[in-house]
Scaffold this motif. Structure first.
Motif, PDB file in Angstrom:
ATOM      1  N   GLU A  59     -39.621  21.072  22.256  1.00 40.64           N
ATOM      2  CA  GLU A  59     -38.654  21.986  21.643  1.00 40.64           C
ATOM      3  C   GLU A  59     -39.326  22.932  20.651  1.00 40.64           C
ATOM      4  N   LEU A  60     -40.541  22.601  20.226  1.00 42.47           N
ATOM      5  CA  LEU A  60     -41.268  23.503  19.335  1.00 42.47           C
ATOM      6  C   LEU A  60     -41.569  24.828  20.039  1.00 42.47           C
ATOM      7  N   GLY A  61     -41.663  24.807  21.361  1.00 41.09           N
ATOM      8  CA  GLY A  61     -41.844  26.051  22.120  1.00 41.09           C
ATOM      9  C   GLY A  61     -40.650  26.973  21.958  1.00 41.09           C
ATOM     10  N   VAL A  62     -39.455  26.397  21.996  1.00 43.93           N
ATOM     11  CA  VAL A  62     -38.243  27.196  21.785  1.00 43.93           C
ATOM     12  C   VAL A  62     -38.246  27.758  20.367  1.00 43.93           C
ATOM     13  N   SER A  63     -38.648  26.930  19.421  1.00 44.19           N
ATOM     14  CA  SER A  63     -38.723  27.379  18.036  1.00 44.19           C
ATOM     15  C   SER A  63     -39.707  28.537  17.894  1.00 44.19           C
ATOM     16  N   LEU A  64     -40.844  28.459  18.561  1.00 48.67           N
ATOM     17  CA  LEU A  64     -41.832  29.532  18.507  1.00 48.67           C
ATOM     18  C   LEU A  64     -41.281  30.823  19.109  1.00 48.67           C
ATOM     19  N   ILE A  65     -40.585  30.705  20.226  1.00 51.65           N
ATOM     20  CA  ILE A  65     -39.989  31.890  20.862  1.00 51.65           C
ATOM     21  C   ILE A  65     -38.957  32.519  19.932  1.00 51.65           C
TER      22      ILE A  65
ATOM     23  N   ARG B 124     -39.185  16.056  12.546  1.00 45.05           N
ATOM     24  CA  ARG B 124     -38.611  14.849  11.953  1.00 45.05           C
ATOM     25  C   ARG B 124     -38.165  13.840  13.007  1.00 45.05           C
ATOM     26  N   GLY B 125     -38.321  14.172  14.272  1.00 44.67           N
ATOM     27  CA  GLY B 125     -37.977  13.232  15.332  1.00 44.67           C
ATOM     28  C   GLY B 125     -36.718  13.567  16.096  1.00 44.67           C
TER      29      GLY B 125
ATOM     30  N   ALA C  75     -35.104  29.173  13.901  1.00 47.53           N
ATOM     31  CA  ALA C  75     -36.426  28.734  14.347  1.00 47.53           C
ATOM     32  C   ALA C  75     -37.019  27.710  13.389  1.00 47.53           C
ATOM     33  N   VAL C  76     -36.924  27.980  12.096  1.00 47.10           N
ATOM     34  CA  VAL C  76     -37.472  27.051  11.097  1.00 47.10           C
ATOM     35  C   VAL C  76     -36.690  25.744  11.097  1.00 47.10           C
ATOM     36  N   LEU C  77     -35.364  25.826  11.124  1.00 50.87           N
ATOM     37  CA  LEU C  77     -34.550  24.600  11.121  1.00 50.87           C
ATOM     38  C   LEU C  77     -34.803  23.756  12.367  1.00 50.87           C
ATOM     39  N   LEU C  78     -34.949  24.397  13.524  1.00 51.35           N
ATOM     40  CA  LEU C  78     -35.242  23.664  14.752  1.00 51.35           C
ATOM     41  C   LEU C  78     -36.606  22.994  14.669  1.00 51.35           C
ATOM     42  N   ALA C  79     -37.608  23.704  14.166  1.00 50.22           N
ATOM     43  CA  ALA C  79     -38.952  23.122  14.047  1.00 50.22           C
ATOM     44  C   ALA C  79     -38.943  21.924  13.102  1.00 50.22           C
TER      45      ALA C  79
END
Length: 177
Positions: free
Chosen positions: A23-29, A80-81, A71-75
């Motif tokens: 999901e970090l990929g989505v956050s990066l996008i 945090r798991g 993006a920041v909240l998702l990352a």
């Protein structure tokens, strides 16, 4: 948190951390998109005749800031798991591969529209877009589909160009409508 292991060696599988945190990929996008929107909003040329606090930059600034915040909240949540829930739709078989043919046909239709809208105008290229999308999604009515696509494109053109004042390229039909 569970990690996948290589059954042959018993060691953690290569790329398992990335797989578990995909999901970090989505956050990066979202982060890149937010930065792009903010950059465009801040470099937008604004006329000096603007009156009031709300101008053409307001909505892009709010949307760009919202994208960065999400993006920041998702990352943070992912690190945090937190994990997104798997699709549990009753009509989706997750064991089946994706339909790449349909996706590629739709991409081709959209790219074709982007190339043709200038020289052919919106009514013609829009009709090809609507017909091509219907075909890619499984409609196989050779007489009905082009007629519906032409009607949709023509109505869309007239509504936007003539009623809403949003100019669309007319192409060869510029003088007719």
């Amino acid at each position: 948190m569970t990690t996948t292991t290589d059954p042959a060696t018993g060691t953690p599988a290569r790329g398992s951390w990335l797989r578990e945190h995909s999901e970090l990929g989505v956050s990066l996008i979202l982060l890149l998109l937010g930065a792009l929107v903010l950059t465009d909003a801040l470099t937008l040329s604004v006329e000096l005749t603007q009156r009031g606090p709300v101008g053409p930059r307001t909505v892009p600034l709010v949307v760009g800031a919202g994208l960065l915040l999400v993006a920041v909240l998702l990352a943070v949540d992912v690190l945090r798991g937190g994990r997104g829930e798997s699709e549990a739709g009753e009509d989706v078989d997750l064991s089946e591969p994706g339909d790449h043919r349909t996706v590629l046909l739709l991409v081709g239709v959209f790219l074709g529209f982007a190339v043709l809208v200038g020289p052919l105008g919106f009514p013609v290229s829009g009709a090809l877009l609507f017909w091509g999308a219907a075909y890619a999604l499984g409609s196989r009515h050779p007489r009905r589909d082009p007629l519906i696509a032409a009607a949709l494109a023509l109505v869309t053109y007239v509504v936007f160009n003539n009623l809403l004042g949003v100019p669309l390229p007319g192409g060869p039909l510029m003088g007719v409508l």
